[in-house]
Enzyme design. Structure first.
Site, short mmCIF file in Angstrom:
data_model
loop_
_atom_site.label_atom_id
_atom_site.label_comp_id
_atom_site.label_asym_id
_atom_site.label_seq_id
_atom_site.Cartn_x
_atom_site.Cartn_y
_atom_site.Cartn_z
N GLU A 43 43.89 35.50 -13.75
CA GLU A 43 44.87 36.52 -13.34
C GLU A 43 44.58 37.05 -11.94
OE1 GLU A 43 42.30 36.97 -15.20
OE2 GLU A 43 41.47 38.98 -14.96
N HIS A 56 38.55 34.37 -14.14
CA HIS A 56 39.70 35.28 -14.16
C HIS A 56 40.93 34.64 -13.52
CE1 HIS A 56 37.81 39.08 -15.50
NE2 HIS A 56 36.71 38.52 -15.03
N CYS A 106 37.08 35.73 -19.87
CA CYS A 106 35.85 36.49 -19.61
C CYS A 106 35.45 37.31 -20.85
CB CYS A 106 36.04 37.36 -18.36
SG CYS A 106 34.48 37.88 -17.62
#
Lengths: 214, 190
Positions: free
Chosen positions: B174, B172, B78
């Site tokens: 994560e 994302h 990002c």
């Protein structure tokens, strides 16, 4: 990020239609509802809500808040309330992690919060959403203090705008938040900032904003 | 495996939790000396202008550019991707990316916060089914250079790409609750 009054779901609908990134259902505006907060699950825009203690934080999360900000006392430049609220929320989370399963039923009653959220926090040892600290941060060291206490970031408003050099102070507080454990950097960024906003004694306030919210 | 995470602002903690779970030794990078001895680095999402400015004030900008140019493997997600791109569109006038991966990126390419979305992604070479793509005010990669290999697309645009040891994602990983991309980055790229 734009503020709506506590419980004013129509105001929140307008802000969502405007395309704001976040709605802050905020106690610094006069509340629209003396018993209810906005049902935040009915929105696609994310909400942040204030809290002074763990029960209040969990009630806001159960209503759909995806970010909690410890309230402090906004507009005072006095950090003592922010510290009180952070220590209350994080201290009670630490106690929850030590509680037995049957004690968690009692905690849910004491906190006036949903049992499932109380159990989740006891298991994780933290809130299920991020927590920022707000209300009274006026210096780079204030930011470092609340970060070291366990806030994940900080909101600063009047602490910047009512200081003698707002751009310089904003930059310094951002750096202090990134390097919050590094006292040498705190010294460096704190030099030459001019006057901080003058702090108010909490006892002298006519209205305590942090008491708004149910 | 010693993995650095750029920890100036943004979602560094969430990346850390994944790398910790995968058994990597994790270092939070806030100053130039924290780059010493790392085998790879993660550049997290966040606010790209803020991260860029903090790269300047922390003294990290030059040293980070240096180790990336020398081939340090990097996973940039990002805003991290925006930091590495050669061209940023809809950026601030003073936006000055590190320009190490040959692509053009449009900030907030899908719209505002409320236009954030989740979609399953077919990732080339990743076994075990589609990867959950979490797009939060995500950038759009509008052009890629010849050295860039596209690994996943959404709606015709690249969302995961690789140029040598640099891996960039507009989403994302994560936050996906799925550690396969980080695992692949540690095993295959680093």
């Amino acid at each position: 990020m734009a503020k709506c009054r506590i419980g004013h779901f129509a105001e929140a609908q307008v802000l969502q239609a405007l395309g704001v990134d976040y709605v802050d259902e905020s106690e610094v505006l006069t509340p629209a509802d003396e018993a209810h907060h906005v049902d935040k699950w009915a929105f696609t825009v994310p909400f942040v809500c204030g809290a002074t203690n763990l029960g209040e934080a969990l009630r806001r999360i159960s209503e759909g808040a995806c970010l909690i900000r410890s309230k402090g006392e906004a507009g005072t430049g006095n950090i003592v309330e922010a510290v009180r609220h952070l220590r209350s929320i994080l201290g009670d989370i630490r106690k929850l992690t030590q509680a037995t399963p049957e004690e968690l039923f009692g905690w849910a009653k004491t906190l006036q919060a949903p049992l499932e959220l109380v159990q989740e926090v006891a298991g994780r040892g933290e809130l299920p959403v991020p927590m920022f600290c707000a209300g009274g941060i006026a210096t780079p060291a204030d930011a470092s203090l609340v970060m070291q206490l366990g806030a994940q970031s900080v909101f600063v408003g009047s602490g910047i705008f009512k200081s003698s050099d707002p751009p310089g102070r904003a930059k310094a507080i951002v750096e202090a938040t990134t390097h919050f454990r590094d006292a040498d950097i705190l010294v460096k960024v704190s030099r030459g900032l001019g006057e901080a906003m003058p702090g108010d004694e909490i006892e002298t306030l006519d209205v305590k904003l942090a008491e708004r919210g149910w | 495996m010693k993995a650095g995470i750029l920890a100036l602002q943004g979602a560094f903690r969430e990346h850390r939790e994944v790398l910790d779970a995968l058994g990597a030794e994790v270092v939070e990078v806030r100053l130039p000396q924290h780059l010493a001895g790392i085998d790879a680095i993660v550049l997290p999402g966040g606010e790209s202008t803020t991260i860029e400015r903090l790269l300047g004030t922390s003294g990290l900008r030059g040293p980070l550019s240096g180790v990336l140019a020398e081939g340090l493997p990097a996973l940039a997600t990002c805003a991290g991707l925006i930091l590495l791109a050669t061209e940023v569109r809809d950026g601030r006038p003073d936006q000055d990316p590190l320009a190490v991966i040959d692509c053009a990126v449009r900030r907030n390419g899908y719209g505002r916060q409320r236009e954030s979305f989740e979609v399953p992604l077919d990732v080339r070479g990743l076994h075990g089914g589609p990867f959950p793509g979490v797009f939060i005010r995500a950038p759009v990669i509008e052009r890629t250079g010849p050295a860039v290999e596209v690994l996943a697309e959404h709606a015709g645009d690249p969302v995961l790409a690789r140029q040598g040891a640099l891996v960039v994602a507009t989403f994302h990983p994560e936050l996906a609750g799925d550690m396969r991309l980080h695992q692949w980055f540690l095993n295959e790229v680093s």
